[in-house]
Design a protein around this motif. Sequence first.
Motif, PDB file in Angstrom:
ATOM      1  N   ARG A  25       0.980  -1.220   0.031  1.00 62.10           N
ATOM      2  CA  ARG A  25      -0.022  -0.053   0.084  1.00 62.10           C
ATOM      3  C   ARG A  25       0.888   1.208  -0.077  1.00 62.10           C
ATOM      4  O   ARG A  25       1.812   1.314   0.526  1.00 62.10           O
ATOM      5  CB  ARG A  25      -0.969  -0.049   1.193  1.00 62.10           C
ATOM      6  CG  ARG A  25      -1.806   1.157   1.376  1.00 62.10           C
ATOM      7  CD  ARG A  25      -2.450   1.366   2.838  1.00 62.10           C
ATOM      8  NE  ARG A  25      -1.338   1.686   3.649  1.00 62.10           N
ATOM      9  CZ  ARG A  25      -1.779   2.439   4.712  1.00 62.10           C
ATOM     10  NH1 ARG A  25      -3.064   2.780   4.868  1.00 62.10           N
ATOM     11  NH2 ARG A  25      -0.834   2.628   5.794  1.00 62.10           N
ATOM     12  N   LEU A  46       2.121   4.884   0.933  1.00 67.93           N
ATOM     13  CA  LEU A  46       1.946   6.085   1.799  1.00 67.93           C
ATOM     14  C   LEU A  46       2.345   7.094   1.395  1.00 67.93           C
ATOM     15  O   LEU A  46       3.913   7.242   1.021  1.00 67.93           O
ATOM     16  CB  LEU A  46       2.391   5.484   3.137  1.00 67.93           C
ATOM     17  CG  LEU A  46       2.503   6.657   4.321  1.00 67.93           C
ATOM     18  CD1 LEU A  46       0.995   7.067   4.652  1.00 67.93           C
ATOM     19  CD2 LEU A  46       3.309   6.420   5.387  1.00 67.93           C
ATOM     20  N   ARG A  53       5.263  14.969   9.024  1.00 66.39           N
ATOM     21  CA  ARG A  53       4.316  13.563   9.343  1.00 66.39           C
ATOM     22  C   ARG A  53       5.203  12.604   9.825  1.00 66.39           C
ATOM     23  O   ARG A  53       4.786  11.640  10.327  1.00 66.39           O
ATOM     24  CB  ARG A  53       3.221  13.624   8.174  1.00 66.39           C
ATOM     25  CG  ARG A  53       2.203  14.315   7.969  1.00 66.39           C
ATOM     26  CD  ARG A  53       1.090  13.723   7.206  1.00 66.39           C
ATOM     27  NE  ARG A  53       1.293  13.511   5.983  1.00 66.39           N
ATOM     28  CZ  ARG A  53       0.964  12.481   5.286  1.00 66.39           C
ATOM     29  NH1 ARG A  53       0.560  11.458   5.810  1.00 66.39           N
ATOM     30  NH2 ARG A  53       1.563  12.473   3.867  1.00 66.39           N
ATOM     31  N   ASP A  65       1.165   8.872  15.451  1.00 68.67           N
ATOM     32  CA  ASP A  65      -0.231   8.368  14.941  1.00 68.67           C
ATOM     33  C   ASP A  65      -0.125   8.139  13.596  1.00 68.67           C
ATOM     34  O   ASP A  65      -1.403   7.529  12.821  1.00 68.67           O
ATOM     35  CB  ASP A  65      -1.350   9.360  15.307  1.00 68.67           C
ATOM     36  CG  ASP A  65      -1.609   9.740  16.828  1.00 68.67           C
ATOM     37  OD1 ASP A  65      -1.306   8.598  17.684  1.00 68.67           O
ATOM     38  OD2 ASP A  65      -1.750  10.633  17.417  1.00 68.67           O
ATOM     39  N   LEU A  66       0.912   8.203  13.024  1.00 78.57           N
ATOM     40  CA  LEU A  66       1.008   8.070  11.461  1.00 78.57           C
ATOM     41  C   LEU A  66       0.564   6.477  10.905  1.00 78.57           C
ATOM     42  O   LEU A  66       0.670   5.372  11.812  1.00 78.57           O
ATOM     43  CB  LEU A  66       2.506   8.085  11.115  1.00 78.57           C
ATOM     44  CG  LEU A  66       2.664   7.938   9.206  1.00 78.57           C
ATOM     45  CD1 LEU A  66       1.869   8.957   8.624  1.00 78.57           C
ATOM     46  CD2 LEU A  66       4.172   7.770   9.129  1.00 78.57           C
ATOM     47  N   ASP A  67      -0.366   6.391  10.069  1.00 74.51           N
ATOM     48  CA  ASP A  67      -0.925   5.034   9.528  1.00 74.51           C
ATOM     49  C   ASP A  67       0.056   4.401   8.869  1.00 74.51           C
ATOM     50  O   ASP A  67      -0.083   4.695   7.433  1.00 74.51           O
ATOM     51  CB  ASP A  67      -2.389   5.280   8.947  1.00 74.51           C
ATOM     52  CG  ASP A  67      -2.747   4.032   8.796  1.00 74.51           C
ATOM     53  OD1 ASP A  67      -2.481   3.054   9.082  1.00 74.51           O
ATOM     54  OD2 ASP A  67      -3.969   4.083   7.769  1.00 74.51           O
ATOM     55  N   VAL A  68       0.965   3.787   9.367  1.00 74.21           N
ATOM     56  CA  VAL A  68       1.933   3.095   8.324  1.00 74.21           C
ATOM     57  C   VAL A  68       2.224   1.722   9.088  1.00 74.21           C
ATOM     58  O   VAL A  68       2.239   1.505  10.364  1.00 74.21           O
ATOM     59  CB  VAL A  68       2.970   3.913   8.494  1.00 74.21           C
ATOM     60  CG1 VAL A  68       3.937   4.198   9.935  1.00 74.21           C
ATOM     61  CG2 VAL A  68       4.118   3.343   7.436  1.00 74.21           C
ATOM     62  N   CYS A  69       2.791   0.735   8.112  1.00 74.50           N
ATOM     63  CA  CYS A  69       3.047  -0.637   8.458  1.00 74.50           C
ATOM     64  C   CYS A  69       4.564  -1.154   7.527  1.00 74.50           C
ATOM     65  O   CYS A  69       4.715   0.056   6.889  1.00 74.50           O
ATOM     66  CB  CYS A  69       2.124  -1.797   8.525  1.00 74.50           C
ATOM     67  SG  CYS A  69       1.445  -2.089   6.767  1.00 74.50           S
ATOM     68  N   ASP A 113       4.100  -1.249   3.914  1.00 76.86           N
ATOM     69  CA  ASP A 113       4.006  -0.068   3.011  1.00 76.86           C
ATOM     70  C   ASP A 113       5.020   0.369   1.967  1.00 76.86           C
ATOM     71  O   ASP A 113       5.968   0.139   2.313  1.00 76.86           O
ATOM     72  CB  ASP A 113       3.203   1.060   3.948  1.00 76.86           C
ATOM     73  CG  ASP A 113       1.998   0.878   4.594  1.00 76.86           C
ATOM     74  OD1 ASP A 113       1.277  -0.223   4.107  1.00 76.86           O
ATOM     75  OD2 ASP A 113       1.718   1.398   5.683  1.00 76.86           O
ATOM     76  N   LYS A 123       7.980   5.425  14.593  1.00 78.89           N
ATOM     77  CA  LYS A 123       7.248   4.253  15.200  1.00 78.89           C
ATOM     78  C   LYS A 123       7.764   3.025  14.758  1.00 78.89           C
ATOM     79  O   LYS A 123       7.831   2.249  15.565  1.00 78.89           O
ATOM     80  CB  LYS A 123       5.872   4.437  15.160  1.00 78.89           C
ATOM     81  CG  LYS A 123       5.156   4.482  13.612  1.00 78.89           C
ATOM     82  CD  LYS A 123       3.631   4.781  13.559  1.00 78.89           C
ATOM     83  CE  LYS A 123       2.684   3.893  14.243  1.00 78.89           C
ATOM     84  NZ  LYS A 123       1.275   4.174  14.101  1.00 78.89           N
ATOM     85  N   THR A 159      -2.270   7.942  -1.263  1.00 80.48           N
ATOM     86  CA  THR A 159      -2.288   6.857  -0.085  1.00 80.48           C
ATOM     87  C   THR A 159      -3.427   5.766  -0.230  1.00 80.48           C
ATOM     88  O   THR A 159      -4.609   6.346  -0.417  1.00 80.48           O
ATOM     89  CB  THR A 159      -2.392   7.605   1.312  1.00 80.48           C
ATOM     90  OG1 THR A 159      -1.065   8.510   1.359  1.00 80.48           O
ATOM     91  CG2 THR A 159      -2.482   6.692   2.329  1.00 80.48           C
ATOM     92  N   GLY A 160      -3.013   4.835  -0.088  1.00 81.41           N
ATOM     93  CA  GLY A 160      -4.049   3.426  -0.425  1.00 81.41           C
ATOM     94  C   GLY A 160      -3.873   2.841  -1.564  1.00 81.41           C
ATOM     95  O   GLY A 160      -4.261   1.595  -1.512  1.00 81.41           O
TER      96      GLY A 160
END
Length: 589
Positions: free
Chosen positions: A424, A426, A437, A442-446, A449, A475, A519-520
């Motif tokens: 995905r 980012l 960012r 709280d960043l939406d990441v794995c 990505d 993170k 993103t996505g």
Amino acid sequence: MNESDEGFATNPDAQFDTSEGLHRGLAHYGDRAFSLFLRKAFIKGAGFTDDALNRPVIGIINTASGFNPCHGNAPQLIEAVRRGVMLEGGLPVEFPTISIHESFSNPTSMYLRNLMSIDTEEMIRAQPMDAVVMIGGCDKTVPAQLMGALSADVPAISLITGSMLTGSHRNQRVGACTDCRRFWARYRAQEIDEEEISAVNHQLVASVGTCSVMGTASTMAILTEVLGLMVPGGASPPAVTADRIRVAELTGRNAIDIAKAARKPSSFLTAKSFENALRVLLAIGGSTNGLIHLTAVAGRLGIPVSLDCLDAMGRETPVLIDLKPSGEHYMEDFHAAGGVPVLLNALRPLLHLDVLTVMGKTLGQVLDEHLARYPLFSQSVIRSMGDPVYPEGGIAVLRGNLAPAGCIIKQSAASSHLTEHEGRALVFEGLEDLARRIDDPDLDVCANDVLVLKGIGPKGAPGMPEAGMLPIPKKLAKVGVKDMVRISDGRMSGTASGTIVLHVSPESAVGGPLAWVQTGDRIRLSLNRRELSWLVDEQELGRRMKEKPLQPLRAERGYRQLFLREVLQAEMGVDFEFLRKNPNSATIS
């Protein structure tokens, strides 16, 4: 002491060959004799005699600068070059040009490379010299000088400042700037504290000189020697060694020879010369910037460089140099192992040894003569073709709907588990967005990505900054993630490593597909298939383009306006259109 100028006023040309020395490029006053009379009058104000002025003039480009520690040894090199020139009966005359350093150039050193090439070209053209010695080192200075010298097409020879020495940190050998990045990543991951990062900061750059690994400066030094624009063995001696000073003296002596022979770059550089350089770029695990610079330098002679040809060469050219970031050693070790001549000897079956060099001999002749004086010996830094560091070339070319004009990956420094990957996206819309960012808890990441950075191409930044090695989000770094797939239209330092896709072209700022990635979205990287695919359909792309039209790039005035108007894309070398020579029939096959 006054010297007689008897006969000067009535026949000034009697004292000089009108094609040499001070007769070159006289200022236009409508009276050639008066122009020469004025020139001699002013230079005699510096204390020169007629005997000194009646000799071949060798210009020496002085790029010393307080803002350029990579060139901190320039005064010593100039002294040695002057000595070499005078030993051969010439007159050395130094002059300054722009000097640029990667860490001291805003917005980027690449932004200023073309300006330095213009400065170099025009100062060589404007001033009377029979040949020029170009002293460069940090990253963009050497390609800028080569670009300028090839456009001016005067006898020219390159002298690089040399690499810095390595330092020591807690029983670890360290050197800029691969270790800079390694320690900073550990600091971001909170593996080391403020005290240790401060301590290592004192040791990473142990002397003046260029980066001690296979960064862009080391890469360009080696490629310049391979092109035959440097004395044999001149690329590898570290900056603060006696070997480097001896190379400088030898360069000055050879400058007289190329001046007398009027050996212009256009008389010996061919498509085969650049093919050799590209093959060596692959074999040394060289900086990805080397490709952009070689493309720009070749473009000044009208020789096109093909990404497809580079990739084909890469499939049959292994990495042979065990240097960071693709290996473990440093430039000091490369020099101790024999340097470029030993590397060329290992690559003999793949090289065009019949190409000519600035020495007036073929590359094969120069190589054989050098190895006769300095025989081969057992060492482990420069490998054989049968025992490579990496089985293919350091750089691979990728294509796909995300990069219609191509992009590259430094495969020798990538993580093998990520070179076949789908994930995905980012997306970061630019450098400010990235800075704001990337460390947000709280960043939406794995870890799976794909990090995508837009707006750092040639026009977008402007100047294509070395920001392609996006930092691992804090993170993730804190839990041990060391690498992720990262994609951008920018560059990265040759000292960097990771699974990083660079030079995506066309760039986002001029309407490349990268501009509309969100993103996505799903992105697929396949090194085996040389593929970079954006998994979005044409209908969705069309909708996004209508919803988010491009904003035109403008500058009110000055160099930035010129840059935005004229700069080309990565596959064209990021040169200015008006500085390139029209392509000739010679191509790299």
